[in-house]
Design an enzyme around this catalytic site. Structure first.
Site, PDB file in Angstrom:
ATOM      1  N   SER A 161       3.342  -2.002  10.256  1.00  0.00           N
ATOM      2  CA  SER A 161       4.797  -2.010  10.436  1.00  0.00           C
ATOM      3  C   SER A 161       5.459  -3.344  10.076  1.00  0.00           C
ATOM      4  O   SER A 161       6.427  -3.742  10.713  1.00  0.00           O
ATOM      5  CB  SER A 161       5.167  -1.586  11.853  1.00  0.00           C
ATOM      6  OG  SER A 161       4.724  -0.258  12.113  1.00  0.00           O
ATOM      7  N   GLU A 188      -6.752   4.840   7.885  1.00  0.00           N
ATOM      8  CA  GLU A 188      -6.520   6.250   7.549  1.00  0.00           C
ATOM      9  C   GLU A 188      -7.748   6.847   6.870  1.00  0.00           C
ATOM     10  O   GLU A 188      -8.061   8.029   7.053  1.00  0.00           O
ATOM     11  CB  GLU A 188      -5.255   6.383   6.678  1.00  0.00           C
ATOM     12  CG  GLU A 188      -3.999   6.139   7.513  1.00  0.00           C
ATOM     13  CD  GLU A 188      -2.817   5.568   6.753  1.00  0.00           C
ATOM     14  OE1 GLU A 188      -2.812   5.588   5.509  1.00  0.00           O
ATOM     15  OE2 GLU A 188      -1.877   5.081   7.428  1.00  0.00           O
ATOM     16  N   GLY A 202       2.431   2.367  10.718  1.00  0.00           N
ATOM     17  CA  GLY A 202       3.382   3.461  10.556  1.00  0.00           C
ATOM     18  C   GLY A 202       4.103   3.855  11.829  1.00  0.00           C
ATOM     19  O   GLY A 202       4.752   4.901  11.881  1.00  0.00           O
ATOM     20  N   ASN A 206       0.870  -1.176   0.000  1.00  0.00           N
ATOM     21  CA  ASN A 206       0.000   0.000   0.000  1.00  0.00           C
ATOM     22  C   ASN A 206       0.909   1.228   0.000  1.00  0.00           C
ATOM     23  O   ASN A 206       1.512   1.559   1.017  1.00  0.00           O
ATOM     24  CB  ASN A 206      -0.886  -0.043   1.261  1.00  0.00           C
ATOM     25  CG  ASN A 206      -1.657   1.240   1.483  1.00  0.00           C
ATOM     26  OD1 ASN A 206      -1.748   2.087   0.596  1.00  0.00           O
ATOM     27  ND2 ASN A 206      -2.219   1.385   2.680  1.00  0.00           N
ATOM     28  N   TRP A 207       0.989   1.878  -1.149  1.00  0.00           N
ATOM     29  CA  TRP A 207       1.946   2.995  -1.292  1.00  0.00           C
ATOM     30  C   TRP A 207       1.420   4.294  -0.689  1.00  0.00           C
ATOM     31  O   TRP A 207       2.126   5.290  -0.655  1.00  0.00           O
ATOM     32  CB  TRP A 207       2.293   3.215  -2.772  1.00  0.00           C
ATOM     33  CG  TRP A 207       3.030   2.069  -3.392  1.00  0.00           C
ATOM     34  CD1 TRP A 207       3.356   0.866  -2.800  1.00  0.00           C
ATOM     35  CD2 TRP A 207       3.545   1.999  -4.725  1.00  0.00           C
ATOM     36  NE1 TRP A 207       4.028   0.070  -3.701  1.00  0.00           N
ATOM     37  CE2 TRP A 207       4.158   0.743  -4.884  1.00  0.00           C
ATOM     38  CE3 TRP A 207       3.537   2.885  -5.813  1.00  0.00           C
ATOM     39  CZ2 TRP A 207       4.765   0.347  -6.084  1.00  0.00           C
ATOM     40  CZ3 TRP A 207       4.135   2.495  -7.001  1.00  0.00           C
ATOM     41  CH2 TRP A 207       4.745   1.239  -7.128  1.00  0.00           C
ATOM     42  N   LYS A 208       0.164   4.282  -0.274  1.00  0.00           N
ATOM     43  CA  LYS A 208      -0.467   5.478   0.314  1.00  0.00           C
ATOM     44  C   LYS A 208      -0.273   6.691  -0.608  1.00  0.00           C
ATOM     45  O   LYS A 208      -0.229   6.516  -1.828  1.00  0.00           O
ATOM     46  CB  LYS A 208       0.087   5.721   1.726  1.00  0.00           C
ATOM     47  CG  LYS A 208      -0.015   4.448   2.580  1.00  0.00           C
ATOM     48  CD  LYS A 208       0.160   4.675   4.042  1.00  0.00           C
ATOM     49  CE  LYS A 208      -0.001   3.346   4.769  1.00  0.00           C
ATOM     50  NZ  LYS A 208       0.038   3.465   6.213  1.00  0.00           N
ATOM     51  N   GLY A 212       2.826  -1.118   4.263  1.00  0.00           N
ATOM     52  CA  GLY A 212       2.846   0.299   3.926  1.00  0.00           C
ATOM     53  C   GLY A 212       4.265   0.770   3.670  1.00  0.00           C
ATOM     54  O   GLY A 212       4.828   0.557   2.596  1.00  0.00           O
ATOM     55  N   GLY A 213       4.868   1.376   4.674  1.00  0.00           N
ATOM     56  CA  GLY A 213       6.206   1.974   4.549  1.00  0.00           C
ATOM     57  C   GLY A 213       7.233   1.098   3.854  1.00  0.00           C
ATOM     58  O   GLY A 213       7.960   1.566   2.957  1.00  0.00           O
ATOM     59  N   GLU A 254      -5.406  -4.872  10.685  1.00  0.00           N
ATOM     60  CA  GLU A 254      -4.384  -3.857  10.873  1.00  0.00           C
ATOM     61  C   GLU A 254      -4.657  -3.090  12.166  1.00  0.00           C
ATOM     62  O   GLU A 254      -5.432  -2.125  12.164  1.00  0.00           O
ATOM     63  CB  GLU A 254      -4.402  -2.869   9.703  1.00  0.00           C
ATOM     64  CG  GLU A 254      -4.095  -3.489   8.362  1.00  0.00           C
ATOM     65  CD  GLU A 254      -3.523  -2.460   7.393  1.00  0.00           C
ATOM     66  OE1 GLU A 254      -2.414  -2.695   6.899  1.00  0.00           O
ATOM     67  OE2 GLU A 254      -4.158  -1.419   7.168  1.00  0.00           O
ATOM     68  N   HIS A 272      -9.531   1.240   5.038  1.00  0.00           N
ATOM     69  CA  HIS A 272      -8.243   1.463   5.703  1.00  0.00           C
ATOM     70  C   HIS A 272      -8.430   2.441   6.865  1.00  0.00           C
ATOM     71  O   HIS A 272      -9.222   3.383   6.766  1.00  0.00           O
ATOM     72  CB  HIS A 272      -7.222   2.021   4.700  1.00  0.00           C
ATOM     73  CG  HIS A 272      -5.832   2.001   5.240  1.00  0.00           C
ATOM     74  ND1 HIS A 272      -5.376   2.963   6.119  1.00  0.00           N
ATOM     75  CD2 HIS A 272      -4.821   1.120   5.088  1.00  0.00           C
ATOM     76  CE1 HIS A 272      -4.129   2.667   6.467  1.00  0.00           C
ATOM     77  NE2 HIS A 272      -3.774   1.559   5.852  1.00  0.00           N
TER      78      HIS A 272
HETATM   79  P1  PGA Z   1       2.793   0.385   7.616  1.00  0.00           P
HETATM   80  O1  PGA Z   1       1.334   0.579   6.947  1.00  0.00           O
HETATM   81  O2  PGA Z   1       3.339  -0.908   7.060  1.00  0.00           O
HETATM   82  O3  PGA Z   1       3.561   1.578   7.159  1.00  0.00           O
HETATM   83  O4  PGA Z   1       2.599   0.316   9.068  1.00  0.00           O
HETATM   84  C1  PGA Z   1       0.463  -0.507   6.779  1.00  0.00           C
HETATM   85  C2  PGA Z   1      -0.829  -0.025   6.186  1.00  0.00           C
HETATM   86  O5  PGA Z   1      -1.258   1.085   6.529  1.00  0.00           O
HETATM   87  O6  PGA Z   1      -1.464  -0.719   5.361  1.00  0.00           O
END
Ligand code: PGA
Length: 252
Positions: free
Chosen positions: A215, A99, A175, A11-13, A236-237, A169, A97
């Site tokens: 993470s 966010e 993050g 997930n590149w956000k 994500g990251g 999640e 998600h």
């Molecule tokens: P993260 O994000 O790996 O940066 O914690 C995961 C996500 O939000 O899907």
């Protein structure tokens, strides 16, 4: 028990222009070309979907979107429909998600509409659920997650659910560098599978892929994947650099 093919999704956000996305995916393709034991998905921002889709043609990497609206077209300024995602070559769509829930008013009801709309367009939802830190600390993790599952899946047919992907999640792990322990993730994910078995039937629960997200790093993926109810990861990251994403994909 049904054979569940592991899935690793990036997930590149809101990172990477379409030019940067092209660079990232060009470098990623040869690094994961040999992987046949799991499905690999990348979810770039909307503006990079077309570019990335072109580059992914003929590869084993699938394309996903990070969100979607639930109508197929109309006067909904700023929104993107499932048909549009399908037309650019998406196979998956992330919904719910944390966010989106936190910053953009996503609710279980809107997630439920989005899941159905994705299916109607021939796309597979990656349905995100997870508790916030204060909810975990108050001992409410199961209650919160099972309500999300209940309400998000409301009215979904069993063959659709069996083909879906759920991502657990925990919000406090996203993050933050705080990965849930494999045992913590397993415990909630087993609860989710049990709930699906109770709501539908065991075969549906056995077929459903449940990812862990929060993470995930090359150092943590193996222990997570060793858990019986963890079928992959939403990353994500660590999906933003070829080195770390490729090494997560090579967990096996
Ligand atoms: P993260 O994000 O790996 O940066 O914690 C995961 C996500 O939000 O899907």
């Amino acid at each position: 028990m049904a054979e569940r093919i592991p899935l690793i999704a990036g997930n590149w956000k809101m990172y990477r222009t379409h030019q940067e996305a092209a660079e990232l995916v060009r470098a990623l393709i040869p690094r994961v070309a040999d992987v046949s034991y799991c499905e690999v998905v990348v979810c770039p921002p909307f503006t990079a979907l077309t570019t990335v889709a072109e580059l992914l043609k003929g590869t084993r990497i699938a394309l996903g979107a990070q969100d979607v609206y639930w109508k197929s077209e109309g006067a909904y300024t700023g929104e993107i429909s499932p048909l549009m995602l399908k037309a650019v070559g998406c196979r998956y769509g992330i919904v719910g998600h944390s966010e989106r829930r936190q910053h953009f008013g996503e609710t279980n009801a809107t997630v439920s509409s989005k899941i159905k709309a994705l299916y109607d367009a021939g796309l597979i939802p990656i349905i995100c659920v997870g508790e916030r830190l204060e909810e975990r600390e108050a001992g409410r993790t199961h209650e919160v997650v099972s309500r999300q599952i209940d309400e998000c899946l409301d009215g979904l047919e069993e063959e659709k659910l069996a083909a879906s992907v759920v991502a657990y999640e925990p919000v406090w792990a996203i993050g933050t560098g705080l990965t849930a322990t494999p045992e913590q993730a397993q415990e909630v994910q087993a609860m989710i599978r049990g709930q699906v078995a109770a709501l539908y039937k065991k075969q549906v629960a056995d077929a459903l892929r449940i990812l862990y997200g929060g993470s995930v790093k090359p150092e943590s993926i193996r222990a997570l994947m060793a858990m019986p109810d963890i079928d992959g990861a939403l990353v994500g990251g660590a999906s933003l650099t070829v080195e770390s994403f490729a090494s997560i994909v090579h967990f096996a």
